[in-house]
Design an enzyme around this catalytic site. Sequence first.
Site, short mmCIF file in Angstrom:
data_model
loop_
_atom_site.label_atom_id
_atom_site.label_comp_id
_atom_site.label_asym_id
_atom_site.label_seq_id
_atom_site.Cartn_x
_atom_site.Cartn_y
_atom_site.Cartn_z
N GLU A 80 50.12 20.75 40.00
CA GLU A 80 49.11 21.68 39.53
C GLU A 80 48.18 22.06 40.68
O GLU A 80 47.07 22.54 40.47
CB GLU A 80 48.32 21.11 38.35
N CYS A 112 49.24 17.87 34.22
CA CYS A 112 49.88 16.61 34.63
C CYS A 112 51.21 16.37 33.91
O CYS A 112 51.98 15.50 34.33
CB CYS A 112 48.94 15.44 34.37
N SER A 202 38.49 15.80 26.79
CA SER A 202 39.83 15.56 27.32
C SER A 202 40.29 14.14 27.01
O SER A 202 41.45 13.91 26.64
CB SER A 202 39.84 15.80 28.83
N HIS A 234 49.80 7.85 31.59
CA HIS A 234 49.21 8.77 32.55
C HIS A 234 47.84 8.22 32.94
O HIS A 234 47.09 7.74 32.09
CB HIS A 234 49.09 10.17 31.94
N LYS A 243 42.23 1.88 27.81
CA LYS A 243 41.82 2.24 26.45
C LYS A 243 43.02 2.71 25.63
O LYS A 243 43.12 2.42 24.43
CB LYS A 243 40.75 3.33 26.50
N ASN A 278 43.21 9.68 41.24
CA ASN A 278 44.04 10.54 40.40
C ASN A 278 44.99 11.37 41.26
O ASN A 278 44.58 11.97 42.26
CB ASN A 278 43.15 11.47 39.58
N SER A 311 46.67 18.20 30.47
CA SER A 311 45.59 18.95 29.84
C SER A 311 46.01 20.38 29.55
O SER A 311 46.87 20.95 30.21
CB SER A 311 44.36 18.95 30.76
#
Length: 400
Positions: A80, A112, A202, A234, A243, A278, A311
């Site tokens: 991206e 992604c 997001s 991811h 999480k 990232n 996203s």
Amino acid sequence: MLKVGIDTAAFYTPPYYLDLKTLAAARQVPAEKFYQGLGQEKMAVIPPDENIVTMAANAARIALESVNLDDIDLLLFSTESGIDYSKSAGIYVHRLLGLSKKCRVLELKQACYSGTAGLRIAMSMLETGACKKALWIASDIARYGLNTSGESSQGGGAVAMVLSRNPRLLTIEAECGFHSEDVMDFWRPNYRSEALVEGKYSCELYLRLLRETFSQYSELSGRHFKDHAQFCYHVPMPRLAEKAHQKLTMITTKHKLSDAETQSALSANLQYNRVMGNCYTAALFLSLISLLDNNPDDLSHQRVGFYSYGSGCTAEFFSGVIQPGYQNQLHRHYHHELLNTRTELNQAQYEVFYNFKYPVDESHLIIPSYTRGFYRISEIKDHQTLYEVSTVLEENCCMS
């Protein structure tokens, strides 16, 4: 049944990083905000003579070490951080690596998620015999504005994988759950060099679609949480992956994992992501390499669950099985050496690299040499970015 999947894999990241405690001090916030809140320790910093092409070529060179280059007849480049509206970044990599001209080359984009999309396309072509072996590359630079909320989750790197029948690392299973909808949680307009992000929104989407895609995958495959020995997510930031694992465990087993249990379960999987930051399309597959390199146990025959999120948005849950003898195909020493020999930047040096600008007209610019990688940008001339084999590779070739 024909098995297809990942035969070899390697990653690359440039030889510079910023420790997030340095960024925290400059932004006058506690280091724990990044170390604990994001689960992130360092972020890769990209020097002026590197971009997604040089990172991709550096990663692919290692992944191709034991592969006959003439067997590669498909190159899929997911990113991206595209460098041209028309020409695929993969075409430059194709030349730098000396691949056969009998090779399809294609660039893919959907935030992604496009890394997983490339994997799926290659799997189908391998199964039908439309290609012999595929070189799959995901390469990205995560860039946000200086002194913005997203600055601490920057980074960059590339993962390259050779995909084949009867793979030596991991087979990809057919069943998957997927979901797409038009949302504005993260985007980068054509006129901007930095992304825009609605961070909280997001993260909420990421977690909601994990539940939906796993449910669909489980229904189609008949597999449940307990049928997977490992999970890779991811990784926009390691804390979000943690999480996600807590959420998936809770909704499928009703067991609430503690932070300590979660960190233990994902320790090997996130080791590389924590010190690179990232890398967008490459982040999920960097986590897989981290798992294989850093888990001391024999993972042969273990099933891995993968959650991919892009996203905008598209998400997918799928699985794969680690192959016996996979340890013989790893590039663990190379990866550890790559990370351990990086140069730490201070805040001023990081901001100099960040503020470097390429010409946006016909100006001619010679790029100073910064990288220790095998490929670099040499100059910008006549609206073209010119690449060269670095003196590092030339010296190594002369000594070998």
